[in-house]
Write an enzyme that holds these catalytic residues in place. Structure first.
Site, mmCIF file in Angstrom:
data_model
loop_
_atom_site.group_PDB
_atom_site.id
_atom_site.type_symbol
_atom_site.label_atom_id
_atom_site.label_comp_id
_atom_site.label_asym_id
_atom_site.label_seq_id
_atom_site.Cartn_x
_atom_site.Cartn_y
_atom_site.Cartn_z
ATOM 1 N N CYS A 31 20.382 67.891 -19.240
ATOM 2 C CA CYS A 31 19.802 67.365 -20.474
ATOM 3 C C CYS A 31 20.115 68.287 -21.645
ATOM 4 C CB CYS A 31 18.293 67.231 -20.323
ATOM 5 S SG CYS A 31 17.780 66.239 -18.913
ATOM 6 N N LYS B 195 37.627 58.709 -15.991
ATOM 7 C CA LYS B 195 36.558 59.383 -15.260
ATOM 8 C C LYS B 195 35.880 58.445 -14.276
ATOM 9 C CE LYS B 195 34.094 62.963 -14.331
ATOM 10 N NZ LYS B 195 34.740 64.073 -13.631
#
Length: 628
Positions: A2, A623
């Site tokens: 985060c 990705k």
């Protein structure tokens, strides 16, 4: 994982906090939020799932309605990467106490949140989210209003910190103390920015680099009280005997914003390689208690695990290589047959599946199309599906019967590094859980294996500290047209992964082979000056593989190839046969890949850089592969 930001000073906090969140978007996130405290004791929280633009739209809507509550010169901000609770508005940060007076943002995991939540619920506290974070703010509120530190906001935070277990960064603000922020860290990073009449706090310096270049990095188990005029660092007990240079680090930031996002590294991939100790540690966190493997979130009971009679592992690319390694561990610990299949091939050969089959689907993104279709096929055959994934709330975990999340955090580089090691750790947790449920390992044996796994992050750090020689080798071999990789047993999937990394990043022909197959064809490729990288098994390996691979190395050298050997540091017998030796710590056979992979990652990145290629964004690759 985060992104966290806090500001206290003389300027409006809102724009500073939102701009900081925008600078930390590179970390990856699934929701965002902001808390603002005005001088009149008002606390306003706005949070939204999805992109930061959603939060900005909510703030704009508040402006158009009344504009109240978005002022003030103290603020917190957060971009969330979900670990506890789905990525929804209600689970987004910041979280508040029931009175709406205290706000918190959090990175990491509060390991003992379940008993703490039960304690609070028994006292009548109602929770508004599914997160572990909310426990912290309710505990601080109770301590502030009813505890022995009542009325003292910083002291109340410190009292609660001493009760928390796990790895975390927490930042609190209170409407009753509007000019103060209290922050703390254990294992996860936290840095302060020192401004002129203002202070910043963030997950990294990108949060405040546009405002100040003077920073402080907190040490382990330290807290800080911030006001516009300065800061005071203590331990969790409130002792302030700490010294700069010894206990925490003061430094001046010389990087630009682009470099700050990469932690001072030239590429995200290099940063992510360096983050592998924490990726493995965080993945293991909370999964061993009272001498037992604990996989609460995976939702398969011990009885269901006991009924399993065969295991299939499906994955693609690097995740497939982690599955190959899992096969060795799971078969060894459980005596169950394990098949590892490329997800793109799985459903086209009519695999034999039934209610007693466990299908383990491994995907970093949780959206890999071939793996998702393999999961759906397994479900039609009534097999139990366990997803191993790095992205909370993604499609594969939603469709699986159970899920075990890796906690590697966002991985920006296209080539997988830290998620690979985190997948290995998660796979091994599953293997130990199966062995425990089936009784194929005694509790003390399970505990011994787990303790060695738990020790790996420190050994990974040791390997990372010795990578300068590997970078030099990469420069030397960058002009080569071909590199071969050899391994035996668990070294074979590592060789495959090393070859894949070199293909992905350096666009170089590279092949990984089981060394025992050398005489069956690949030896024809050996010629003068060809680089051959060998992943050497431990000399303590009971299967005599060490001696067999030494024989392979001699065959290679006899044909003029250059040998680069990755071997354990106490392996003296290999030294005469290695043109270049890369040493790693000595560990049990099954755990060696967590160390031997790292030099191959660094080598591939170094070759790509020497050849002038973008390490983070190799051509033609994505990705997350969401098409078949």
């Amino acid at each position: 994982m985060c992104g966290i930001v806090g500001y206290v000073g003389h300027r409006p906090a809102r724009d500073i906090v939102v701009d900081a969140l925008r600078r930390m978007e590179y970390r990856g996130y699934d929701s965002a939020g902001i808390a603002l405290i005005d001088g009149n004791g008002g606390l306003t929280v706005r949070r939204r799932a999805g992109r930061l633009a959603n939060l900005e739209a909510t703030l704009a809507e508040t402006d158009s309605n009344d504009g109240d509550g978005l002022g003030g010169s103290t603020g917190l901000g957060h971009t969330r990467w979900a670990t506890h609770g789905r990525p929804t508005d209600r689970n987004a940060h910041p979280h508040r106490d029931a009175a709406g007076k205290i706000a918190v943002v959090h990175n990491g995991i509060i390991e003992n949140f379940a008993p703490l939540r039960a304690e609070l619920e028994a006292a009548g506290v109602e929770f508004a989210s599914d997160t572990d974070t909310e426990v912290a703010v309710h505990l601080v509120a109770r301590q502030y209003t009813q505890g022995d530190t009542a009325g003292d906001f910083p002291a109340s935070v410190l009292a609660v910190l001493q009760r928390l277990e796990g790895h975390f960064t927490l930042v609190f603000a209170s409407a009753d103390d509007p000019g103060t922020i209290v922050a703390a860290r254990r294992s996860t990073p936290l840095v302060l920015g020192i401004g002129d009449g203002e202070m910043f706090v963030g997950s990294d310096v990108a949060a405040f680099i546009e405002h100040t270049r003077d920073a402080v990095e907190l040490g382990q188990d330290q807290a800080v009280v911030l006001t516009a005029d300065g800061y005071r660092i203590t331990d969790f007990a409130g002792n302030d005997h700490l010294e700069a240079g010894r206990d925490f680090r003061e430094f001046h930031i010389d990087w630009d914003l682009n470099a700050a996002e990469k932690g001072g590294y030239d590429y995200f991939m290099l940063k992510e390689i360096a983050e592998q100790p924490s990726a493995v540690a965080d993945t293991l966190l909370g999964h061993f208690d009272k001498n037992r493997i604990v996989l609460d979130e995976q939702r398969l009971s011990d009885q269901e695990l006991r009924e399993i009679d065969k295991v299939f592992i499906v994955a693609c690319g690097t995740a497939y290589h982690s599955g190959l390694l899992a096969k060795y561990a799971i078969e060894h610990w459980t005596r169950l047959p394990v098949e590892v299949e490329l997800a793109s091939e799985f459903r086209y050969r009519d695999p034999v599946l039934d209610r007693s089959t466990l299908v383990i689907a491994i995907s970093q993104s949780g959206e890999t199309a071939d793996t998702l279709e393999a999961v759906r096929h397994a479900k039609t055959q009534k097999a139990k599906v366990l997803a191993i994934c790095n992205t909370n709330g993604s499609q594969i975990p939603r469709e699986a019967d159970a899920v075990l999340y890796t906690r590697a955090g966002p991985e920006i580089g296209v080539a997988a590094t830290k998620t690979f090691l985190a997948q290995i750790a998660a796979n091994y947790l599953v293997g130990l859980a199966l062995a425990q449920a089936r009784g194929t390992k005694y509790p003390d044996e399970v505990a011994r294996e787990y303790r060695e796994l738990e020790a790996m992050p420190d050994l990974i750090k040791r390997v990372l500290a010795g990578m300068d020689s590997v970078a030099a080798l990469a420069e030397r071999f960058a002009p080569s047209s071909t590199v071969l990789f050899l391994g035996r047993h668990v070294g074979y999937p590592v060789a495959l992964e090393g070859a894949l990394k070199l293909k992905e990043l350096a666009y170089m022909h590279a092949e990984g082979f089981a060394a025992g197959e050398l005489k069956h064809g690949p030896i024809a490729l050996i010629d003068e000056n060809l680089p051959v990288i060998v992943v050497m098994p431990s000399p303590k390996n009971a299967a005599m593989l060490h001696a067999k691979l030494l024989s392979n190395i001699r065959e290679i050298q006899a044909r003029g190839a250059v040998t680069v050997v990755i071997a354990e540091e106490d392996d003296d017998t290999v030294r005469p046969y290695a043109d270049h030796l890369i040493e790693i710590p000595s560990v049990s056979t099954l755990f060696q890949p967590l160390l031997s992979t790292i030099p191959l990652q660094v080598f591939a990145a170094g070759v790509a850089r020497a050849r002038g290629y973008d390490v983070d964004k190799p051509r033609n690759l994505a990705k997350s592969v969401t098409v078949e």
